[in-house]
Design an enzyme around this catalytic site. Structure first.
Site, PDB file in Angstrom:
ATOM      1  N   SER A  27       0.846  -1.192   0.000  1.00 41.21           N
ATOM      2  CA  SER A  27       0.000   0.000   0.000  1.00 41.21           C
ATOM      3  C   SER A  27       0.879   1.239   0.000  1.00 41.21           C
ATOM      4  O   SER A  27       2.004   1.215   0.514  1.00 41.21           O
ATOM      5  CB  SER A  27      -0.891   0.029   1.243  1.00 41.21           C
ATOM      6  OG  SER A  27      -1.592   1.252   1.355  1.00 41.21           O
ATOM      7  N   TYR A  29      -2.763   0.005  10.431  1.00 44.31           N
ATOM      8  CA  TYR A  29      -2.882  -0.466   9.054  1.00 44.31           C
ATOM      9  C   TYR A  29      -1.638  -0.097   8.251  1.00 44.31           C
ATOM     10  O   TYR A  29      -1.050  -0.938   7.569  1.00 44.31           O
ATOM     11  CB  TYR A  29      -4.128   0.127   8.392  1.00 44.31           C
ATOM     12  CG  TYR A  29      -4.278  -0.293   6.950  1.00 44.31           C
ATOM     13  CD1 TYR A  29      -4.851  -1.511   6.623  1.00 44.31           C
ATOM     14  CD2 TYR A  29      -3.820   0.519   5.906  1.00 44.31           C
ATOM     15  CE1 TYR A  29      -4.972  -1.916   5.296  1.00 44.31           C
ATOM     16  CE2 TYR A  29      -3.936   0.132   4.584  1.00 44.31           C
ATOM     17  CZ  TYR A  29      -4.517  -1.087   4.287  1.00 44.31           C
ATOM     18  OH  TYR A  29      -4.611  -1.494   2.975  1.00 44.31           O
TER      19      TYR A  29
END
Length: 290
Positions: free
Chosen positions: A142, A155
């Site tokens: 990500s 996250y």
């Protein structure tokens, strides 16, 4: 082109969102796909859809952060197709938005389990088969693994771990002919990035778009296209790569998306017929903590 003709692939978290798109894309490129997801995910529907469009796929439901389900998933590929060429560690969760001092410990633990342990366990048990086929692993990184993520710092931390994990695997496994890479999305048009279907509030949703130079969300198909390249023989000299597909957010400074005209903010239509791109958080409890 059918760039994955004759290949056998496992795609975890493939019942919805980006995983659904990857499963469809791989099947369209000629791969035989093991479609993994939780028992409550529309995994069977994705398999039926792939078959309807002329592809080949089989369902394997289970929580691949658990050894027994990971082993079952890999064994399904071997039993059905007699080999494994590609592992896509796509499974993961995005369950809460909160400042770090307010972030729930139980959500932190679940995030680590689903985002990290699943990738490690699947990689561990898939490698002996990938070494036989000189196959490859593609993992969900990500832009948050580069930049961090305010309001969900755990996250971003899991994605930083994934980036380092993949680079280590790439170096370690090169002597066996196994490649490993990450696709690294930005804000994608799934349940995770809409306030109506996920834990982001309106302010966070707005900031995600404005911080992206292309001033829009990416589509699941756009990420599936990157993943298909990394998994194909066209990427035969690509290993240990963190392949950004984030609309430019990592290199941006400030709310540059406001400068992009409306006609350039439209998402491409795409070719894959996806039914579950916005269902990734169905049956999961999410939290928005202010």
């Amino acid at each position: 082109m059918r760039r994955l003709e004759g290949k056998v692939a496992i795609v975890t978290g493939a019942g919805t969102g980006i995983g659904e798109a990857i499963a469809h894309k791989f099947a369209k490129e000629g791969a035989k796909v093991v479609v993994n997801g939780f028992s409550y995910d529309p995994v069977d529907d994705v398999v039926a859809s792939i078959k309807e469009y002329g592809g080949e796929a089989v369902a394997c439901c289970g929580d691949v952060s658990e050894e027994k389900d990971a082993l079952k998933c890999i064994q399904t590929a071997i039993d059905q197709y007699d080999k494994l060429d590609i592992l896509v560690n796509n499974a993961g969760v995005f369950l809460a938005t909160a400042e770090t001092q307010d972030y729930p410990i139980d959500v932190f633990d679940q995030t680590l389990k689903m985002n990290l342990r699943s990738a490690f366990v699947m990689t561990k048990y898939a490698l002996p088969y990938l070494q036989r086929t000189k196959g490859n692993i593609v993992c969900a990184g990500s832009e948050a693994g580069f930049n961090g993520l305010a309001q969900n710092t755990p996250y971003g931390g899991t994605k930083g771990w994934m980036h380092s994990f993949v680079k280590g695997v790439a170096v370690e496994q090169a002597k066996y002919g196994v490649r490993a890479n990450c696709y690294c999305p930005g804000a994608i048009d799934t349940a995770w990035t809409h306030k109506e279907t996920g834990p982001m509030d309106a302010e966070m949703e707005k900031m995600l778009i404005e911080a992206t130079p292309m001033a829009r969300r990416g589509t699941p198909e756009e990420i599936a296209n990157v993943c298909a390249f990394l998994a194909s023989d066209e990427a035969s000299y690509v290993t240990g790569a963190l392949w950004l597909a984030d609309g430019g957010v990592t290199v941006a400074k400030g709310s540059v998306g406001q400068q992009t005209p409306q006609q350039l903010r439209q998402q491409p239509q795409g070719e894959l017929r996806l039914d579950h791109s916005k269902e990734g958080l169905a049956n999961k409890q999410t939290q928005t903590i202010k």
